[in-house]
Design an enzyme around this catalytic site. Structure first.
Site, short mmCIF file in Angstrom:
data_model
loop_
_atom_site.label_atom_id
_atom_site.label_comp_id
_atom_site.label_asym_id
_atom_site.label_seq_id
_atom_site.Cartn_x
_atom_site.Cartn_y
_atom_site.Cartn_z
N GLY A 106 -38.35 -3.38 15.46
CA GLY A 106 -39.56 -3.47 15.08
C GLY A 106 -39.94 -4.17 13.78
O GLY A 106 -40.25 -4.64 12.92
N HIS A 107 -38.01 -3.94 13.62
CA HIS A 107 -37.80 -5.02 11.90
C HIS A 107 -37.71 -6.31 12.25
O HIS A 107 -38.59 -6.93 11.60
CB HIS A 107 -36.57 -4.37 11.24
CG HIS A 107 -36.29 -3.21 10.60
ND1 HIS A 107 -35.27 -1.93 11.75
CD2 HIS A 107 -36.68 -3.02 9.47
CE1 HIS A 107 -35.27 -1.12 11.19
NE2 HIS A 107 -35.90 -1.13 9.86
N GLU B 290 -46.47 -0.51 10.38
CA GLU B 290 -47.26 1.16 10.33
C GLU B 290 -46.89 2.25 11.36
O GLU B 290 -47.57 3.22 11.10
CB GLU B 290 -48.26 0.28 11.29
CG GLU B 290 -49.16 -0.60 10.26
CD GLU B 290 -51.00 -1.35 11.15
OE1 GLU B 290 -50.49 -0.79 12.61
OE2 GLU B 290 -51.15 -1.85 10.67
N ASP C 93 -44.86 3.70 9.46
CA ASP C 93 -44.31 4.82 8.43
C ASP C 93 -45.68 4.55 7.74
O ASP C 93 -46.29 3.91 6.78
CB ASP C 93 -43.16 4.20 7.72
CG ASP C 93 -41.47 4.70 8.18
OD1 ASP C 93 -41.61 5.85 8.38
OD2 ASP C 93 -41.37 3.57 9.06
N VAL D 87 -43.92 -1.29 16.46
CA VAL D 87 -43.23 -1.92 17.65
C VAL D 87 -42.57 -0.81 18.64
O VAL D 87 -41.93 0.33 17.86
CB VAL D 87 -42.26 -3.08 17.26
CG1 VAL D 87 -41.62 -3.40 18.76
CG2 VAL D 87 -42.77 -4.15 16.64
N SER E 21 -34.57 3.70 13.63
CA SER E 21 -33.02 2.50 13.44
C SER E 21 -32.63 4.74 14.24
O SER E 21 -31.55 4.68 14.71
CB SER E 21 -33.14 3.05 12.07
OG SER E 21 -33.56 1.93 11.52
N ARG E 22 -33.55 5.29 13.85
CA ARG E 22 -33.10 7.27 14.04
C ARG E 22 -32.90 7.23 15.73
O ARG E 22 -31.95 7.82 16.07
CB ARG E 22 -33.87 8.26 13.60
CG ARG E 22 -33.77 8.06 11.58
CD ARG E 22 -34.66 9.75 11.62
NE ARG E 22 -34.19 9.73 10.26
CZ ARG E 22 -34.84 9.52 9.23
NH1 ARG E 22 -35.57 8.34 9.37
NH2 ARG E 22 -34.54 9.22 8.23
O1 PAF Z 1 -39.07 1.91 5.30
C1 PAF Z 1 -37.56 1.63 5.26
O2 PAF Z 1 -37.03 1.55 5.70
C2 PAF Z 1 -37.26 2.32 3.64
O3 PAF Z 1 -38.28 3.52 3.28
C3 PAF Z 1 -37.84 1.52 2.13
C4 PAF Z 1 -38.96 1.32 2.16
C5 PAF Z 1 -36.90 0.13 2.88
C6 PAF Z 1 -37.51 2.13 1.44
O4 PAF Z 1 -36.00 2.31 1.46
#
Ligand code: PAF
Length: 282
Positions: free
Chosen positions: A36-37, A148, A150, A176, A186-187
């Protein structure tokens, strides 16, 4: 790819690029990076001359100290992934570097930041705004990329960007998912094999609910999603709301808005997972 740990080194690394009028893309993260990242970083690399990725587990956005302690920290693996994605600079500051003194600023974007996550994680979005505003000031990007998944965070960041007049182009990027549908997070690495199996029912329920919603009311859809989630042993629904995608206010009727999204938070054992689904889009 450069890895820097201080604001001074970050700004030295960016000075030359700024002098050449290069566009700077920024992807703020808390590390423990996954595909996703990677999708955010790749998009930034495609759209900008330089891409900065921050890796910083921000203590001010955690309202649960166990969650903060257990948050995975994997800088070496993160740098490997970021190198493969074509990032130019990784900024991995210490807590003291970001917060040389306590941040007492208060950000308030009610009602966007008071519903859903705002209700269940008091102070969370204030912490997010504290760190993201600091990072925006440090990096001064042309564009910043957020997932998206979050969904509410993205709306809060847009509100903060407008309020603080950063003038940054905030780019929302699609969720993703793993091949089986689980939203990447990540969790997820904290889930046991059994919990991982149970967690799959979150996205399955959301997808099923889209079909259900076609012939049923908003209230019936909310009730059905709650019923499906709570029927899975090991899952406990915290909230499911069907909201206007811009204002995040609950809708009562499918005709109330052209943009309608369902946002869910579920405890899968001890791990709190969020996901969302679009029912209607402009
Ligand atoms: O979405 C995240 O991983 C965090 O909330 C962020 C935007 C990096 C801020 O710490």
């Amino acid at each position: 790819m450069k890895v820097v740990f201080t604001v001074k080194d970050l700004q030295d690394a960016l000075a030359e690029q700024r002098a050449l009028n290069k566009t700077i893309g920024f992807v703020p993260t808390m590390g423990a990076l996954h595909k996703g990242h990677a999708s955010l970083v790749k998009r930034s690399v495609d759209e900008n001359d330089v891409t900065v990725v921050s890796v910083f587990v921000n203590p001010t956005q955690f309202n649960d100290s166990t969650d903060l302690d257990k948050y995975p920290r994997t800088l070496e693996a993160d740098c490997e992934l970021l190198g493969d994605c074509g990032a130019s600079i990784v900024f991995a500051p210490s807590v003291g570097e970001v917060y040389p003194e306590p941040d007492t600023r208060e950000f308030s974007y009610a009602p966007i930041d008071t519903v859903m996550e705002g209700k269940f994680r008091p102070g969370h979005f204030n912490g997010v705004c504290q760190v993201v505003s600091k990072l925006f000031n440090m990096v001064q990007p042309t564009r910043a990329y957020f997932g998206e998944k979050d969904f509410q965070q993205l709306a809060v960041i847009r509100a903060m960007n407008a309020d603080q007049k950063f003038g940054i182009d905030i780019v929302g990027c699609p969720i993703v998912r793993e091949d089986d549908g689980l939203a990447m997070s990540s969790r997820n690495t904290r889930l046991s094999v059994e919990e991982r199996k149970n967690a799959l029912n979150i996205s399955r329920t959301l997808f099923k609910s889209r079909t259900f919603a076609a012939d049923n009311t908003v209230a019936e859809t909310i009730a059905k999603v709650a019923e499906w989630i709570n029927a899975t042993p090991g899952l406990e629904l915290e909230y499911f709301e069907i909201v206007d995608g811009d204002t995040l206010q609950p809708v009562e009727d499918w005709n109330e808005s052209p943009y309608i999204v369902g946002c869910i938070t579920v405890f899968c054992g001890p791990v709190r997972l969020i996901d969302n689904i679009v029912y209607k889009e402009l």
